[in-house]
Motif scaffolding. Sequence first.
Motif, mmCIF file in Angstrom:
data_model
loop_
_atom_site.group_PDB
_atom_site.id
_atom_site.type_symbol
_atom_site.label_atom_id
_atom_site.label_comp_id
_atom_site.label_asym_id
_atom_site.label_seq_id
_atom_site.Cartn_x
_atom_site.Cartn_y
_atom_site.Cartn_z
ATOM 1 N N GLU A 161 18.321 -41.952 18.885
ATOM 2 C CA GLU A 161 17.918 -43.190 19.555
ATOM 3 C C GLU A 161 17.877 -44.346 18.572
ATOM 4 O O GLU A 161 18.341 -45.451 18.886
ATOM 5 N N LEU A 168 23.573 -51.200 18.361
ATOM 6 C CA LEU A 168 23.432 -52.323 19.288
ATOM 7 C C LEU A 168 22.963 -53.576 18.554
ATOM 8 O O LEU A 168 23.469 -54.679 18.793
ATOM 9 N N LEU A 197 25.592 -40.585 26.242
ATOM 10 C CA LEU A 197 25.258 -41.999 26.125
ATOM 11 C C LEU A 197 24.302 -42.436 27.235
ATOM 12 O O LEU A 197 23.330 -43.147 26.983
ATOM 13 N N ARG A 198 24.580 -42.014 28.467
ATOM 14 C CA ARG A 198 23.712 -42.390 29.586
ATOM 15 C C ARG A 198 22.283 -41.898 29.369
ATOM 16 O O ARG A 198 21.315 -42.621 29.619
ATOM 17 N N MET A 201 20.678 -43.957 26.381
ATOM 18 C CA MET A 201 20.434 -45.343 26.793
ATOM 19 C C MET A 201 19.250 -45.397 27.755
ATOM 20 O O MET A 201 18.411 -46.303 27.685
ATOM 21 N N ARG A 205 15.756 -47.500 27.153
ATOM 22 C CA ARG A 205 15.224 -48.442 28.143
ATOM 23 C C ARG A 205 13.797 -48.091 28.530
ATOM 24 O O ARG A 205 12.946 -48.975 28.674
ATOM 25 N N ILE A 218 18.885 -54.357 27.198
ATOM 26 C CA ILE A 218 19.897 -53.313 27.037
ATOM 27 C C ILE A 218 20.661 -53.231 28.350
ATOM 28 O O ILE A 218 20.268 -52.533 29.283
ATOM 29 N N THR A 220 23.982 -52.823 31.008
ATOM 30 C CA THR A 220 25.186 -52.050 31.299
ATOM 31 C C THR A 220 26.314 -52.993 31.687
ATOM 32 O O THR A 220 26.121 -53.875 32.532
ATOM 33 N N TYR A 226 27.970 -51.084 26.973
ATOM 34 C CA TYR A 226 26.632 -51.663 26.960
ATOM 35 C C TYR A 226 26.605 -52.882 26.047
ATOM 36 O O TYR A 226 27.485 -53.062 25.183
#
Length: 231
Positions: A161, A168, A197-198, A201, A205, A218, A220, A226
């Motif tokens: 993470e 990012l 990834l999903r 992410m 969040r 963050i 989509t 992203y």
Amino acid sequence: MSNLTPIVLVLEDEREIRGFVVNALQAEGWQVFEADTVRQGLVEAGTRRPDLIIADLGLPDGDGIDFIRGVRTWSGVPIIVLSARTQEAAKVQALDAGADDYITKPFGTAELLARTRANLRRLRAGRTLPDALFRFGDVEVDQAARVVRKAGQEVHLTPIEYRLLGVLIGQAGRVLTHPFLLRECWGPSHSQSTHYLRVYMGNLRHKLEDDPAQPRHILTEIGVGYRLVVD
């Protein structure tokens, strides 16, 4: 880059759309130059040295992808694509060629200007000394100490993470494709493992957004990847 007058190059062969974009940018006080072919765009980019480029993909003498690749041989200037191509493959191709952002036609002035400002902020940040403290919303990331806080309270992130958040942050404001993020965080053998990834992410969040179901930072980019928005 001038603090007062950024230089923007608009590469678009449709006169009405080009005029709309140019007028919107000039109303913000920016200096704007125009081009309507790949060849002219490359000449203008080389001579004007813009701080940002807004480029169409369908041009009379070639594809905008070729223009992006040409610019990327000598410049890291932010490039925002304007295109009627809505397919996921077209967006990914443009971003992987070196574009920083992608806006689908038709589009509104508010979105255009917001994305332009975001990319110019990223440019300015890249030209200053890196700050060990990175902030978005009420989140503070101490990159030297590898500590993340939200509203002053420390948030525990797993190594993956934290690595994902770091990628990012390093490209804040830029649309990052699924394959790019997967390669950066898991390595080339996982470049198609979008389910990883999903999941991660979603975890970020839940830990960092006020409302994970309606994230402010963050975001989509559907079918593409992203983007971290800093406000």
